[in-house]
Design a protein around this motif. Structure first.
Motif: not given
Length: 141
Positions: A77-78, A84-90
């Protein structure tokens, strides 16, 4: 050679001894002798201790598997969250409504797929060979 000994039993206990002797086709003396020998046997406690040791060993192995599975789940999960947080743009504010709707749709699909896997008895943790879960034991020179 046998020595004689007179003992007194309550009537109910004597009836149980007699009934057992009749069922087993043994004498009452043989039944009482076996019971006294079992009572005085030193290995009775050893057998109980061995049984407890086997049960504790089994429980220990089960706990080790649970610890491994929980640790693996937490690491998985980590890793996913970090990726996910690294590749997802705002998202721009005008696209957030559509993204939330798509997110709900994808989550429902995820829950359905998870339900199907669990109904079939499939488990991601069982798909991972134990070889990958053991810590490396190579020595560096």
């Amino acid at each position: 050679m046998r020595d004689r000994m007179n003992v007194y039993f309550p009537p109910e206990l004597l009836k149980q001894i007699s009934d057992l002797a009749d069922r087993k086709k043994l004498s009452r003396s043989a039944i009482v002798e076996a019971a006294v020998a079992s009572f005085l046997s030193p290995d009775g406690a050893d057998r109980r201790e061995a049984a407890f040791a086997r049960r504790l060993d089994r429980l220990s192995r089960q706990m080790q598997r649970l610890e491994r599975d929980v640790g693996l789940s937490a690491e998985t999960l980590a890793l996913f969250i970090r990726f996910w947080l690294t590749i997802t743009p705002p998202l721009p504010s005008d696209a957030q409504g559509a993204a939330q709707a798509k997110g709900r749709e994808r989550f429902e699909g995820f829950v359905e797929a998870l339900g199907r896997r669990l109904q079939k008895g499939q488990s991601f943790l069982r798909e991972i060979p134990n070889d990958f879960l053991r810590p490396e034991t190579t020595e560096e020179a």
